[in-house]
Scaffold this motif. Structure first.
Motif, PDB file in Angstrom:
ATOM      1  N   GLY A  44      41.914  23.592  83.237  1.00  0.00           N
ATOM      2  CA  GLY A  44      41.882  23.980  81.840  1.00  0.00           C
ATOM      3  C   GLY A  44      40.747  23.382  81.058  1.00  0.00           C
ATOM      4  N   TYR A  45      40.189  22.284  81.522  1.00  0.00           N
ATOM      5  CA  TYR A  45      39.120  21.634  80.761  1.00  0.00           C
ATOM      6  C   TYR A  45      37.788  22.342  80.952  1.00  0.00           C
ATOM      7  CZ  TYR A  45      35.219  18.519  80.126  1.00  0.00           C
ATOM      8  OH  TYR A  45      33.997  18.016  79.797  1.00  0.00           O
ATOM      9  N   ALA A  46      37.293  22.385  82.201  1.00  0.00           N
ATOM     10  CA  ALA A  46      36.026  23.071  82.443  1.00  0.00           C
ATOM     11  C   ALA A  46      36.149  24.563  82.161  1.00  0.00           C
ATOM     12  CB  ALA A  46      35.561  22.824  83.875  1.00  0.00           C
ATOM     13  N   GLU A  47      37.344  25.117  82.418  1.00  0.00           N
ATOM     14  CA  GLU A  47      37.566  26.522  82.065  1.00  0.00           C
ATOM     15  C   GLU A  47      37.317  26.747  80.581  1.00  0.00           C
ATOM     16  OE1 GLU A  47      40.421  25.957  85.583  1.00  0.00           O
ATOM     17  OE2 GLU A  47      39.516  24.748  84.002  1.00  0.00           O
ATOM     18  N   GLY A  48      37.774  25.795  79.770  1.00  0.00           N
ATOM     19  CA  GLY A  48      37.578  25.909  78.330  1.00  0.00           C
ATOM     20  C   GLY A  48      36.117  25.889  77.948  1.00  0.00           C
ATOM     21  N   LEU A  49      35.360  25.023  78.602  1.00  0.00           N
ATOM     22  CA  LEU A  49      33.931  24.948  78.326  1.00  0.00           C
ATOM     23  C   LEU A  49      33.240  26.265  78.639  1.00  0.00           C
ATOM     24  CD1 LEU A  49      31.289  22.954  78.013  1.00  0.00           C
ATOM     25  CD2 LEU A  49      31.218  23.383  80.463  1.00  0.00           C
ATOM     26  N   VAL A  50      33.536  26.829  79.805  1.00  0.00           N
ATOM     27  CA  VAL A  50      32.906  28.086  80.213  1.00  0.00           C
ATOM     28  C   VAL A  50      33.274  29.206  79.247  1.00  0.00           C
ATOM     29  CG1 VAL A  50      32.952  29.880  81.988  1.00  0.00           C
ATOM     30  CG2 VAL A  50      32.662  27.484  82.647  1.00  0.00           C
ATOM     31  N   ASN A  51      34.546  29.290  78.885  1.00  0.00           N
ATOM     32  CA  ASN A  51      34.972  30.357  77.980  1.00  0.00           C
ATOM     33  C   ASN A  51      34.436  30.155  76.570  1.00  0.00           C
ATOM     34  OD1 ASN A  51      36.793  32.347  79.441  1.00  0.00           O
ATOM     35  ND2 ASN A  51      37.694  30.411  80.100  1.00  0.00           N
ATOM     36  N   LEU A  52      34.248  28.908  76.162  1.00  0.00           N
ATOM     37  CA  LEU A  52      33.595  28.641  74.876  1.00  0.00           C
ATOM     38  C   LEU A  52      32.159  29.152  74.894  1.00  0.00           C
ATOM     39  CD1 LEU A  52      33.348  27.263  72.068  1.00  0.00           C
ATOM     40  CD2 LEU A  52      32.761  25.156  73.294  1.00  0.00           C
ATOM     41  N   SER A  83      28.570  19.042  72.897  1.00  0.00           N
ATOM     42  CA  SER A  83      29.138  18.322  74.032  1.00  0.00           C
ATOM     43  C   SER A  83      30.635  18.587  74.075  1.00  0.00           C
ATOM     44  CB  SER A  83      28.888  16.819  73.890  1.00  0.00           C
ATOM     45  OG  SER A  83      27.521  16.537  74.000  1.00  0.00           O
ATOM     46  N   TYR A  84      31.117  18.955  75.249  1.00  0.00           N
ATOM     47  CA  TYR A  84      32.523  19.292  75.437  1.00  0.00           C
ATOM     48  C   TYR A  84      33.098  18.202  76.315  1.00  0.00           C
ATOM     49  CZ  TYR A  84      36.331  22.781  75.857  1.00  0.00           C
ATOM     50  OH  TYR A  84      37.509  23.488  75.785  1.00  0.00           O
ATOM     51  N   CYS A  85      33.885  17.323  75.729  1.00  0.00           N
ATOM     52  CA  CYS A  85      34.293  16.102  76.427  1.00  0.00           C
ATOM     53  C   CYS A  85      35.798  16.060  76.632  1.00  0.00           C
ATOM     54  CB  CYS A  85      33.855  14.878  75.622  1.00  0.00           C
ATOM     55  SG  CYS A  85      34.270  13.310  76.405  1.00  0.00           S
ATOM     56  N   ALA A  86      36.207  15.863  77.866  1.00  0.00           N
ATOM     57  CA  ALA A  86      37.642  15.772  78.152  1.00  0.00           C
ATOM     58  C   ALA A  86      38.165  14.406  77.773  1.00  0.00           C
ATOM     59  CB  ALA A  86      37.897  16.020  79.641  1.00  0.00           C
ATOM     60  N   GLY A  87      39.250  14.409  77.044  1.00  0.00           N
ATOM     61  CA  GLY A  87      39.936  13.156  76.774  1.00  0.00           C
ATOM     62  C   GLY A  87      40.955  12.856  77.854  1.00  0.00           C
ATOM     63  N   SER A  88      41.237  13.821  78.681  1.00  0.00           N
ATOM     64  CA  SER A  88      42.235  13.669  79.733  1.00  0.00           C
ATOM     65  C   SER A  88      41.586  13.881  81.082  1.00  0.00           C
ATOM     66  CB  SER A  88      43.351  14.690  79.511  1.00  0.00           C
ATOM     67  OG  SER A  88      43.782  15.246  80.710  1.00  0.00           O
ATOM     68  N   ALA A  89      42.094  13.217  82.083  1.00  0.00           N
ATOM     69  CA  ALA A  89      41.539  13.376  83.431  1.00  0.00           C
ATOM     70  C   ALA A  89      42.075  14.610  84.133  1.00  0.00           C
ATOM     71  CB  ALA A  89      41.859  12.133  84.263  1.00  0.00           C
ATOM     72  N   LEU A  90      42.972  15.347  83.481  1.00  0.00           N
ATOM     73  CA  LEU A  90      43.493  16.567  84.100  1.00  0.00           C
ATOM     74  C   LEU A  90      42.406  17.614  84.176  1.00  0.00           C
ATOM     75  CD1 LEU A  90      46.900  16.626  82.268  1.00  0.00           C
ATOM     76  CD2 LEU A  90      46.618  16.443  84.731  1.00  0.00           C
ATOM     77  N   GLY A  91      42.076  18.056  85.389  1.00  0.00           N
ATOM     78  CA  GLY A  91      40.951  18.962  85.561  1.00  0.00           C
ATOM     79  C   GLY A  91      41.228  20.388  85.130  1.00  0.00           C
TER      80      GLY A  91
END
Length: 253
Positions: free
Chosen positions: A16-24, A6-14
């Motif tokens: 870089g977050y989902a980008e990180g999940l996809v690249n992971l 599970s890849y969970c954002a601690g910040s509401a800043l969109g």
């Protein structure tokens, strides 16, 4: 299946977050692993665009949805079932029903890892996922900013309460380098996520820079790990992937 991440954002800043999940997920697939990607961010599904996927899933003879595939990764998202610009105005029970459908009514096949994109916060989606499938580990993502770190700490504590191992923290948008003079600026603060990791007894899994290429390539549906695999930004994601894999059950184990 060896593991569910599970890849969970601690910040509401969109950004870089989902980008990180996809690249992971792409980093895992680059290691000859069979990877599935579940977009559980029901209110803001962004995986279809980032993975350059469109259309409605076909049904199998068993009436299960077939995930869409790109870059060798099978993907499922509520975004495949609704119009891209349509607002999703659902209450908690409808959200949990949608999550159940994405989990149980999809022909995922034989996977090594299923990576799940969770929205920011500690609400119905996180609890529904945690209570319905065994999760091998959660990755907490936050900028170094103090306000974002408060949410990151709540997310880590929530996973601990529901007995989900927290693999560590990713410091997102950690530094910006001027493309002209190469001067580095810590726009959101320096080492805040590292300080939180120390406080919670967790590892820092990686530092992801604030970089124009990451945003541009994600918007084009050509994630940086695929489009520029030798770039410093892609290598940051690949180092993150290696740290996550170290902490997960071995494939086929």
């Amino acid at each position: 299946m060896a593991g569910t991440v599970s890849y969970c954002a601690g910040s509401a800043l969109g950004y870089g977050y989902a980008e990180g999940l996809v690249n992971l997920a792409l980093g895992l697939a680059a290691n000859n692993l069979v990877v599935g990607l579940l977009d559980a961010d029901v209110y803001g599904p962004s995986i279809p665009r980032m993975m350059n996927l469109r259309g409605n899933p076909e049904l199998t003879d068993s009436n299960l949805m077939r995930p869409l595939v790109n870059f060798g990764i099978v993907c499922m998202s509520i975004g495949f079932l609704v119009e891209e610009a349509a607002p999703i105005v659902w209450r908690g029970l409808m959200v949990m029903s949608a999550i159940q459908k994405l989990l149980r009514q999809v022909d995922w096949g034989q996977l090594d890892y299923l990576v799940i994109d969770l929205p920011p916060g500690t609400g119905d989606v996180q609890l529904s996922i945690s209570q319905n499938i065994p999760i091998s580990g959660a990755v907490i993502v936050s900028t170094p900013q103090d306000i974002a770190l408060l949410d990151a700490q709540r997310a880590a504590e929530m996973f601990r309460k529901v007995k989900v191992p927290v693999l560590g923290i990713v410091q997102n948008m950690s530094v910006f380098q001027c493309p002209k003079c190469k001067y580095e600026t810590h726009i959101f603060g320096a080492d805040g996520a590292k300080a939180l990791a120390t406080k919670l007894g967790l590892d820092v899994l990686g530092d992801i820079p604030l970089h124009l290429n990451i945003r541009e390539m994600s918007d084009k549906g050509q994630p940086i790990v695929v489009s520029y695999p030798d770039s410093p930004e892609a290598k940051a994601y690949l180092r993150l992937t290696a740290e996550v894999v170290k902490r997960l059950p071995a494939p086929h184990g």
